[in-house]
Design a protein around this motif. Sequence first.
Motif, PDB file in Angstrom:
ATOM      1  N   GLN A  16       0.618  -1.941   0.511  1.00 42.90           N
ATOM      2  CA  GLN A  16       0.097   0.416  -0.235  1.00 42.90           C
ATOM      3  C   GLN A  16       0.561   1.037   0.166  1.00 42.90           C
ATOM      4  O   GLN A  16       0.184   2.642   0.578  1.00 42.90           O
ATOM      5  CB  GLN A  16      -1.551  -0.288   1.255  1.00 42.90           C
ATOM      6  CG  GLN A  16      -1.405  -0.932   0.938  1.00 42.90           C
ATOM      7  CD  GLN A  16      -2.874  -1.141   2.302  1.00 42.90           C
ATOM      8  OE1 GLN A  16      -3.239   0.086   2.843  1.00 42.90           O
ATOM      9  NE2 GLN A  16      -4.005  -2.133   2.026  1.00 42.90           N
ATOM     10  N   LEU A  17       2.212   0.847  -0.530  1.00 44.23           N
ATOM     11  CA  LEU A  17       3.033   2.246  -0.783  1.00 44.23           C
ATOM     12  C   LEU A  17       1.989   3.503  -1.862  1.00 44.23           C
ATOM     13  O   LEU A  17       1.338   3.004  -2.321  1.00 44.23           O
ATOM     14  CB  LEU A  17       4.289   2.025  -1.796  1.00 44.23           C
ATOM     15  CG  LEU A  17       5.117   0.808  -0.438  1.00 44.23           C
ATOM     16  CD1 LEU A  17       6.531   0.831  -0.964  1.00 44.23           C
ATOM     17  CD2 LEU A  17       5.167   1.515   0.448  1.00 44.23           C
ATOM     18  N   THR A  18       2.096   4.594  -1.338  1.00 40.00           N
ATOM     19  CA  THR A  18       1.319   5.995  -1.982  1.00 40.00           C
ATOM     20  C   THR A  18       2.146   6.513  -2.553  1.00 40.00           C
ATOM     21  O   THR A  18       1.410   7.420  -3.211  1.00 40.00           O
ATOM     22  CB  THR A  18      -0.128   6.035  -0.827  1.00 40.00           C
ATOM     23  OG1 THR A  18       0.619   6.699   0.268  1.00 40.00           O
ATOM     24  CG2 THR A  18      -0.714   5.325  -0.630  1.00 40.00           C
ATOM     25  N   GLU A  19       3.140   6.648  -2.415  1.00 44.28           N
ATOM     26  CA  GLU A  19       3.780   8.230  -3.261  1.00 44.28           C
ATOM     27  C   GLU A  19       4.657   7.829  -4.017  1.00 44.28           C
ATOM     28  O   GLU A  19       4.882   7.041  -4.663  1.00 44.28           O
ATOM     29  CB  GLU A  19       5.130   8.311  -1.312  1.00 44.28           C
ATOM     30  CG  GLU A  19       4.625   9.186  -0.633  1.00 44.28           C
ATOM     31  CD  GLU A  19       3.855   9.899  -0.494  1.00 44.28           C
ATOM     32  OE1 GLU A  19       4.221  10.934  -1.008  1.00 44.28           O
ATOM     33  OE2 GLU A  19       3.079  10.387   0.486  1.00 44.28           O
ATOM     34  N   VAL A  20       5.760   8.806  -4.666  1.00 43.77           N
ATOM     35  CA  VAL A  20       6.499   8.722  -5.974  1.00 43.77           C
ATOM     36  C   VAL A  20       7.251   7.933  -5.423  1.00 43.77           C
ATOM     37  O   VAL A  20       7.802   8.301  -4.156  1.00 43.77           O
ATOM     38  CB  VAL A  20       6.337  10.597  -5.829  1.00 43.77           C
ATOM     39  CG1 VAL A  20       7.718  10.478  -7.518  1.00 43.77           C
ATOM     40  CG2 VAL A  20       5.402  11.273  -5.829  1.00 43.77           C
ATOM     41  N   LEU A  21       7.782   7.342  -6.869  1.00 45.96           N
ATOM     42  CA  LEU A  21       9.107   6.645  -6.729  1.00 45.96           C
ATOM     43  C   LEU A  21       9.996   7.161  -6.325  1.00 45.96           C
ATOM     44  O   LEU A  21      10.433   8.223  -7.643  1.00 45.96           O
ATOM     45  CB  LEU A  21       8.816   5.468  -7.453  1.00 45.96           C
ATOM     46  CG  LEU A  21      10.171   4.376  -7.651  1.00 45.96           C
ATOM     47  CD1 LEU A  21      10.276   3.374  -6.136  1.00 45.96           C
ATOM     48  CD2 LEU A  21      10.146   3.276  -8.746  1.00 45.96           C
ATOM     49  N   LEU A  41       1.581   3.581  -6.002  1.00 43.80           N
ATOM     50  CA  LEU A  41       2.636   4.224  -6.280  1.00 43.80           C
ATOM     51  C   LEU A  41       2.507   4.933  -7.800  1.00 43.80           C
ATOM     52  O   LEU A  41       1.390   4.778  -8.282  1.00 43.80           O
ATOM     53  CB  LEU A  41       3.641   3.719  -6.313  1.00 43.80           C
ATOM     54  CG  LEU A  41       4.368   3.003  -5.465  1.00 43.80           C
ATOM     55  CD1 LEU A  41       5.850   1.733  -6.149  1.00 43.80           C
ATOM     56  CD2 LEU A  41       5.121   3.866  -4.243  1.00 43.80           C
ATOM     57  N   GLN A  42       2.462   6.561  -7.290  1.00 49.83           N
ATOM     58  CA  GLN A  42       2.148   7.518  -8.916  1.00 49.83           C
ATOM     59  C   GLN A  42       3.085   8.116  -9.338  1.00 49.83           C
ATOM     60  O   GLN A  42       4.467   8.012  -9.090  1.00 49.83           O
ATOM     61  CB  GLN A  42       0.822   7.673  -7.918  1.00 49.83           C
ATOM     62  CG  GLN A  42       1.358   8.750  -7.131  1.00 49.83           C
ATOM     63  CD  GLN A  42       0.380   9.414  -6.109  1.00 49.83           C
ATOM     64  OE1 GLN A  42      -0.764  10.510  -6.805  1.00 49.83           O
ATOM     65  NE2 GLN A  42       0.273   9.312  -5.233  1.00 49.83           N
ATOM     66  N   ASN A  43       2.799   9.265 -10.232  1.00 51.84           N
ATOM     67  CA  ASN A  43       4.130  10.058 -10.881  1.00 51.84           C
ATOM     68  C   ASN A  43       4.838   8.969 -11.901  1.00 51.84           C
ATOM     69  O   ASN A  43       3.957   7.950 -12.061  1.00 51.84           O
ATOM     70  CB  ASN A  43       4.095  10.623 -10.611  1.00 51.84           C
ATOM     71  CG  ASN A  43       3.505  11.759  -9.101  1.00 51.84           C
ATOM     72  OD1 ASN A  43       2.434  12.270 -10.265  1.00 51.84           O
ATOM     73  ND2 ASN A  43       3.864  12.730  -8.340  1.00 51.84           N
ATOM     74  N   ALA A  64      -0.036   3.516 -10.264  1.00 49.74           N
ATOM     75  CA  ALA A  64      -1.438   4.081 -10.635  1.00 49.74           C
ATOM     76  C   ALA A  64       0.308   5.482 -11.412  1.00 49.74           C
ATOM     77  O   ALA A  64       0.016   6.786 -11.815  1.00 49.74           O
ATOM     78  CB  ALA A  64      -1.452   5.605  -9.688  1.00 49.74           C
ATOM     79  N   PHE A  65       1.330   4.631 -12.373  1.00 45.20           N
ATOM     80  CA  PHE A  65       2.475   5.413 -12.679  1.00 45.20           C
ATOM     81  C   PHE A  65       2.023   5.710 -13.725  1.00 45.20           C
ATOM     82  O   PHE A  65       0.330   5.598 -14.685  1.00 45.20           O
ATOM     83  CB  PHE A  65       3.150   4.516 -13.119  1.00 45.20           C
ATOM     84  CG  PHE A  65       3.778   4.384 -11.575  1.00 45.20           C
ATOM     85  CD1 PHE A  65       5.149   5.401 -10.780  1.00 45.20           C
ATOM     86  CD2 PHE A  65       4.418   2.375 -11.556  1.00 45.20           C
ATOM     87  CE1 PHE A  65       5.677   4.235 -10.243  1.00 45.20           C
ATOM     88  CE2 PHE A  65       5.160   1.984 -10.331  1.00 45.20           C
ATOM     89  CZ  PHE A  65       5.775   3.293  -9.460  1.00 45.20           C
ATOM     90  N   THR A  66       2.039   7.375 -13.818  1.00 42.35           N
ATOM     91  CA  THR A  66       1.995   7.819 -15.976  1.00 42.35           C
ATOM     92  C   THR A  66       2.961   8.690 -16.612  1.00 42.35           C
ATOM     93  O   THR A  66       3.576   8.501 -15.857  1.00 42.35           O
ATOM     94  CB  THR A  66       1.286   8.891 -15.035  1.00 42.35           C
ATOM     95  OG1 THR A  66       2.245   9.954 -14.686  1.00 42.35           O
ATOM     96  CG2 THR A  66       0.154   9.017 -14.466  1.00 42.35           C
ATOM     97  N   GLY A  67       2.563   8.522 -17.856  1.00 42.63           N
ATOM     98  CA  GLY A  67       3.971   8.920 -19.146  1.00 42.63           C
ATOM     99  C   GLY A  67       4.249   7.552 -18.927  1.00 42.63           C
ATOM    100  O   GLY A  67       3.392   6.702 -19.943  1.00 42.63           O
ATOM    101  N   GLY A  93      -4.473  -1.863 -19.465  1.00 45.69           N
ATOM    102  CA  GLY A  93      -5.873  -1.000 -19.146  1.00 45.69           C
ATOM    103  C   GLY A  93      -6.280  -1.818 -18.669  1.00 45.69           C
ATOM    104  O   GLY A  93      -7.338  -2.245 -18.608  1.00 45.69           O
ATOM    105  N   GLY A  94      -5.547  -3.062 -17.551  1.00 43.90           N
ATOM    106  CA  GLY A  94      -6.091  -4.548 -16.983  1.00 43.90           C
ATOM    107  C   GLY A  94      -6.749  -3.025 -15.537  1.00 43.90           C
ATOM    108  O   GLY A  94      -7.626  -2.799 -15.500  1.00 43.90           O
ATOM    109  N   LYS A  95      -6.360  -4.025 -13.945  1.00 42.74           N
ATOM    110  CA  LYS A  95      -6.980  -3.355 -13.090  1.00 42.74           C
ATOM    111  C   LYS A  95      -6.234  -1.542 -12.768  1.00 42.74           C
ATOM    112  O   LYS A  95      -7.272  -1.829 -11.642  1.00 42.74           O
ATOM    113  CB  LYS A  95      -6.716  -5.108 -12.132  1.00 42.74           C
ATOM    114  CG  LYS A  95      -6.033  -3.886 -10.771  1.00 42.74           C
ATOM    115  CD  LYS A  95      -5.909  -4.938 -10.129  1.00 42.74           C
ATOM    116  CE  LYS A  95      -5.680  -4.696  -8.242  1.00 42.74           C
ATOM    117  NZ  LYS A  95      -5.711  -6.338  -8.099  1.00 42.74           N
ATOM    118  N   ALA A  96      -5.638  -1.393 -13.431  1.00 41.99           N
ATOM    119  CA  ALA A  96      -5.232  -0.954 -13.094  1.00 41.99           C
ATOM    120  C   ALA A  96      -5.382   0.656 -13.010  1.00 41.99           C
ATOM    121  O   ALA A  96      -6.224   1.142 -14.089  1.00 41.99           O
ATOM    122  CB  ALA A  96      -3.422  -0.189 -13.283  1.00 41.99           C
TER     123      ALA A  96
END
Length: 109
Positions: A16-21, A41-43, A64-67, A93-96
Amino acid sequence: IEKLVNLEFLDLGENQLTEVLPAEMGNLVSLQELYMENNRLQNEIPYEMGNLSNLEILQMHWNAFTGQVPDEICNLRDENGGVLEMLTVDCAGGKAAALIQCHCCTRCY
């Protein structure tokens, strides 16, 4: 974590890590296996992770990575002379919640 330069295996999956890598992950130059799947994880994925030249497995799906996956990481693939054999992200485009572009992934979720 950036001082653990001799670390070869790291499993952060399902924590359940929620920050930016952090870009400092690229300092773990001895790392061979890195599991970060099923977190929040995001961004963007930091290009510094391309410094992990010993990396054989990198699992980053269900986040939840982007780019896009940086070229520096794609250059680690075995087809490019590196040792990276498995690279997974949310590019199908699966469960993410987010979708990331990846032209070098071995599996898309």
